[in-house]
Design a protein around this motif. Structure first.
Motif, PDB file in Angstrom:
ATOM      1  N   TYR A   1       7.488   9.410  -2.600  1.00 27.44           N
ATOM      2  CA  TYR A   1       8.786   8.736  -2.561  1.00 27.44           C
ATOM      3  C   TYR A   1       8.884   7.706  -3.686  1.00 27.44           C
ATOM      4  N   HIS A   2      10.107   7.503  -4.167  1.00 27.82           N
ATOM      5  CA  HIS A   2      10.362   6.541  -5.234  1.00 27.82           C
ATOM      6  C   HIS A   2      11.057   5.316  -4.638  1.00 27.82           C
ATOM      7  N   PRO A   3      10.637   4.099  -5.021  1.00 29.76           N
ATOM      8  CA  PRO A   3      11.184   2.885  -4.395  1.00 29.76           C
ATOM      9  C   PRO A   3      12.656   2.594  -4.671  1.00 29.76           C
TER      10      PRO A   3
ATOM     11  N   ALA B   1       0.827  -1.214   0.000  1.00 29.62           N
ATOM     12  CA  ALA B   1       0.000   0.000   0.000  1.00 29.62           C
ATOM     13  C   ALA B   1       0.860   1.262   0.000  1.00 29.62           C
ATOM     14  N   LEU B   2       1.938   1.258   0.766  1.00 27.14           N
ATOM     15  CA  LEU B   2       2.816   2.425   0.821  1.00 27.14           C
ATOM     16  C   LEU B   2       3.480   2.703  -0.519  1.00 27.14           C
ATOM     17  N   HIS B   3       3.594   1.677  -1.360  1.00 26.43           N
ATOM     18  CA  HIS B   3       4.200   1.874  -2.680  1.00 26.43           C
ATOM     19  C   HIS B   3       3.163   2.248  -3.735  1.00 26.43           C
ATOM     20  N   VAL B   4       1.895   2.129  -3.393  1.00 30.02           N
ATOM     21  CA  VAL B   4       0.817   2.482  -4.323  1.00 30.02           C
ATOM     22  C   VAL B   4       0.272   3.879  -4.022  1.00 30.02           C
ATOM     23  N   LEU B   5       0.224   4.226  -2.745  1.00 28.73           N
ATOM     24  CA  LEU B   5      -0.300   5.527  -2.329  1.00 28.73           C
ATOM     25  C   LEU B   5       0.626   6.662  -2.794  1.00 28.73           C
TER      26      LEU B   5
ATOM     27  N   TYR C   1       9.082   6.645   4.488  1.00 35.95           N
ATOM     28  CA  TYR C   1       7.624   6.704   4.545  1.00 35.95           C
ATOM     29  C   TYR C   1       7.130   7.183   5.909  1.00 35.95           C
ATOM     30  N   ALA C   2       7.988   7.124   6.911  1.00 38.61           N
ATOM     31  CA  ALA C   2       7.611   7.600   8.243  1.00 38.61           C
ATOM     32  C   ALA C   2       7.472   9.119   8.280  1.00 38.61           C
ATOM     33  N   VAL C   3       8.058   9.786   7.288  1.00 34.03           N
ATOM     34  CA  VAL C   3       8.012  11.244   7.204  1.00 34.03           C
ATOM     35  C   VAL C   3       6.995  11.633   6.133  1.00 34.03           C
ATOM     36  N   GLY C   4       5.919  12.242   6.543  1.00 33.96           N
ATOM     37  CA  GLY C   4       4.885  12.625   5.583  1.00 33.96           C
ATOM     38  C   GLY C   4       3.508  12.200   6.055  1.00 33.96           C
TER      39      GLY C   4
ATOM     40  N   TYR D   1       1.653   9.735   5.369  1.00 34.01           N
ATOM     41  CA  TYR D   1       1.406   8.313   5.593  1.00 34.01           C
ATOM     42  C   TYR D   1       2.326   7.718   6.660  1.00 34.01           C
ATOM     43  N   GLY D   2       2.895   8.616   7.475  1.00 30.99           N
ATOM     44  CA  GLY D   2       3.802   8.166   8.523  1.00 30.99           C
ATOM     45  C   GLY D   2       3.137   7.235   9.517  1.00 30.99           C
ATOM     46  N   SER D   3       1.877   7.500   9.845  1.00 25.83           N
ATOM     47  CA  SER D   3       1.170   6.643  10.799  1.00 25.83           C
ATOM     48  C   SER D   3       0.966   5.243  10.232  1.00 25.83           C
ATOM     49  N   LEU D   4       0.715   5.152   8.922  1.00 24.18           N
ATOM     50  CA  LEU D   4       0.545   3.840   8.288  1.00 24.18           C
ATOM     51  C   LEU D   4       1.862   3.070   8.322  1.00 24.18           C
ATOM     52  N   PHE D   5       2.967   3.763   8.101  1.00 19.04           N
ATOM     53  CA  PHE D   5       4.281   3.124   8.171  1.00 19.04           C
ATOM     54  C   PHE D   5       4.528   2.560   9.569  1.00 19.04           C
ATOM     55  N   ARG D   6       4.199   3.342  10.594  1.00 16.42           N
ATOM     56  CA  ARG D   6       4.416   2.893  11.965  1.00 16.42           C
ATOM     57  C   ARG D   6       3.505   1.718  12.324  1.00 16.42           C
TER      58      ARG D   6
END
Length: 203
Positions: free
Chosen positions: A32-34, A24-28, A42-45, A47-52
């Motif tokens: 950021y580029h993989p 999901a983090l790579h689709v949203l 991903y923790a910065v921005g 969607y940081g909560s989703l990463f955590r």
């Protein structure tokens, strides 16, 4: 239901859940580029909560798997040191979640330094556990039937870990994210495969 089966199922829920969040983090639209960006970015921005949440789910998945493996097959055939390495992985991942990374180009902060230390330890303990457990588990049924897959995933993890370290060099930093993701995916698939075999054995 046996305790080992219960922990195997809980572990699989966590590990597969993490894989879903990872995708999901790579689709949203994270920005950021993989290939050049580290997964921790991903923790910065927004969607940081989703990463955590992903790190927490992953940590619980590995912890439950470690408990299940302690119960069955136990030590032996697994060595106590290998189980200890596995138990240390979720602890290091929680440290990564508590201390946010610094983005590339930013001044390195004390929090960022702690994040990097926890990340290095998590990667090291992950591979130490996998490299030690693979030959021992694949000598026991039902992991024996997954020998080829587990061994292949171990080698992918090793190669990607080596390349990950190499790409820490400034001139190669632009492809760091590619090999970090290869390591994370291969090791998570190793955990899932081991968890499935544990569930089969404990049934």
């Amino acid at each position: 239901m046996s305790a080992a089966l219960c922990f195997a199922i809980l572990g699989l829920i966590g590990l597969i859940g993490y894989l879903g969040i990872f995708v999901a983090l790579h689709v949203l639209p994270t920005g950021y580029h993989p290939i050049p960006h580290a997964v921790s970015d991903y923790a910065v921005g927004q969607y940081g909560s989703l990463f955590r949440v992903g790190l927490l789910v992953s940590s619980l998945g590995v912890l439950f798997l470690a408990i299940g493996l302690t119960l069955d097959p136990g030590a032996p055939p697994l060595a106590v040191s290998q189980l200890v390495f596995l138990y240390l992985v979720p602890a290091m991942r929680l440290g990564m979640a508590l201390f946010r990374t610094d983005l590339e180009g930013e001044k390195l902060t004390p929090t960022g330094r702690l994040h990097y230390l926890f990340a290095i330890a998590a990667f090291a303990f992950t591979y130490a556990a996998i490299s030690g457990m693979t030959p021992r588990l694949t000598s026991v049924s039902p992991w024996q039937s997954a020998d080829g897959l587990l061994s292949a995933l171990q080698w992918i993890a090793l190669v990607s870990l080596v390349l990950l370290v190499v790409t820490l060099l400034p001139r190669l930093r632009t492809i760091f994210g590619l090999f970090e993701r290869a390591f994370l995916v291969s090791t998570n698939l190793w955990f899932i495969t081991v968890g499935i075999c544990l569930a089969v054995k404990a049934t």
